[in-house]
Scaffold this active site. Structure first.
Site, short mmCIF file in Angstrom:
data_model
loop_
_atom_site.label_atom_id
_atom_site.label_comp_id
_atom_site.label_asym_id
_atom_site.label_seq_id
_atom_site.Cartn_x
_atom_site.Cartn_y
_atom_site.Cartn_z
N PRO A 168 0.61 -1.64 0.51
CA PRO A 168 -0.10 0.20 0.36
C PRO A 168 0.93 1.06 0.20
O PRO A 168 0.67 2.10 1.41
CB PRO A 168 -1.07 -0.53 1.11
CG PRO A 168 -0.25 -0.74 2.37
CD PRO A 168 0.45 -1.68 0.95
N CYS A 169 1.41 1.83 -1.36
CA CYS A 169 2.12 2.97 -1.20
C CYS A 169 0.83 3.57 -1.23
O CYS A 169 1.27 5.33 -0.79
CB CYS A 169 3.08 2.84 -2.99
SG CYS A 169 2.05 2.49 -3.53
N HIS A 170 0.00 3.93 -1.38
CA HIS A 170 -1.29 4.61 -1.19
C HIS A 170 -1.45 5.19 -0.15
O HIS A 170 -1.54 6.18 0.39
CB HIS A 170 -1.86 3.91 -2.25
CG HIS A 170 -2.86 2.95 -1.59
ND1 HIS A 170 -2.48 2.12 -1.61
CD2 HIS A 170 -4.14 3.44 -0.63
CE1 HIS A 170 -3.12 0.94 -0.67
NE2 HIS A 170 -3.88 2.33 -0.29
#
Length: 289
Positions: free
Chosen positions: A253-255
């Site tokens: 989850p780089c978001h």
């Protein structure tokens, strides 16, 4: 949570992209939803139904979920997100509604050789954020990107495949489809059947990506916090570069990494999609309570 259990058609996301941009730019308090609904060829009820079907939230609730003030609130516990919350283990209540992931880091030599000798497959299937394009090995998902009206399936695949220029790829949509369904359907998220991913990168990049997996859904952290967590406090810029290179969007989850002010900084597949994912996750949390 019924509205979240069925995969929404790709056309929903195509329609909702414009709404996301509008709500993100105008905010929940000034958005003229009746007028905007008409501009989309819908009435306000139809727009609300579309959002509830897509993410389980009303348009106003979605706008609140992606507003700067909300991002700031997610960051209030940023010191504990990585240093405390996750350290209690995968059974922690902070992970109760999260996507359970198990990963394997490929040997550094595989990365240095550009994937030479590695047999990989790829394919596409619908997702809540447009057509998902996935690359994988027999060990698990190795890449996830998105195609839409601005990025073709072929372009998305090349973006992922170019990271391993010497690997052998073959298309197999049928093999990829269950992976995509499992990743994007909250009803299937289970510690008993985790999504399997393969991390292929430099040692530094893999450390960053491993850290991203420790950010619970509904939380956010900063590039500096990630740098501190991996013991490289002066490397926040390098962390940002590694986050940008994350090949397995959404699942890794780089978001959930934002600027120190809470601003939603760049995202490889577009900031509107980053807003979409964060708002969609807010719907998952809301439906689970």
């Amino acid at each position: 949570m019924n509205q979240m259990t069925a995969m929404t058609p790709a056309t929903d996301y195509e329609t909702i992209q414009a709404a996301i941009r509008y709500l993100s730019e105008n905010g929940p308090d000034v958005a003229d939803l009746p007028a905007f609904s008409r501009a989309l060829g819908m009435n306000e009820r139809q727009l609300t139904d579309l959002f509830r079907r897509w993410c389980g939230l009303s348009p106003k609730s979605f706008a609140q979920a992606v507003a700067l003030d909300h991002a700031k609130s997610l960051l209030r516990s940023k010191e504990s997100v990585l240093d405390t919350t996750y350290e209690v283990g995968l059974s922690s209540t902070s992970r109760l509604h999260d996507l359970f992931v198990t990963y394997e880091a490929m040997p550094p030599g595989v990365f240095r050789a550009g994937g030479e000798g590695l047999d990989m497959f790829w394919g596409t299937a619908p997702s809540p954020f447009g057509t998902a394009v996935v690359t994988a090995t027999e060990y698990g998902m190795s890449g996830l990107g998105f195609a839409d009206d601005q990025t073709s399936v072929e372009q998305a695949f090349e973006d992922l495949a170019n990271r391993w220029p010497n690997a052998r790829f073959r298309r197999d949509d049928a093999r990829v489809a269950p992976m995509i369904a499992e990743a994007f359907d909250p009803a299937r998220w289970s510690a008993d059947r985790p999504v399997r991913v393969v991390l292929i990168g430099t040692d530094f990049e893999v450390k960053v990506w491993e850290t991203l997996l420790k950010i619970p859904v509904g939380q956010a952290t900063t590039y500096q916090s990630v740098a501190n967590h991996i013991g490289r406090p002066t490397a926040s810029r390098a962390v940002g570069a590694a986050v940008g290179k994350n090949p397995i969007s959404f699942v890794v989850p780089c978001h959930r990494v934002v600027g120190s002010t809470g601003a939603l900084t760049g995202y490889h597949w577009g900031v509107p999609r980053k807003r979409a994912i964060l708002g969609w996750e807010a719907g998952v949390i809301s439906a689970a309570h």
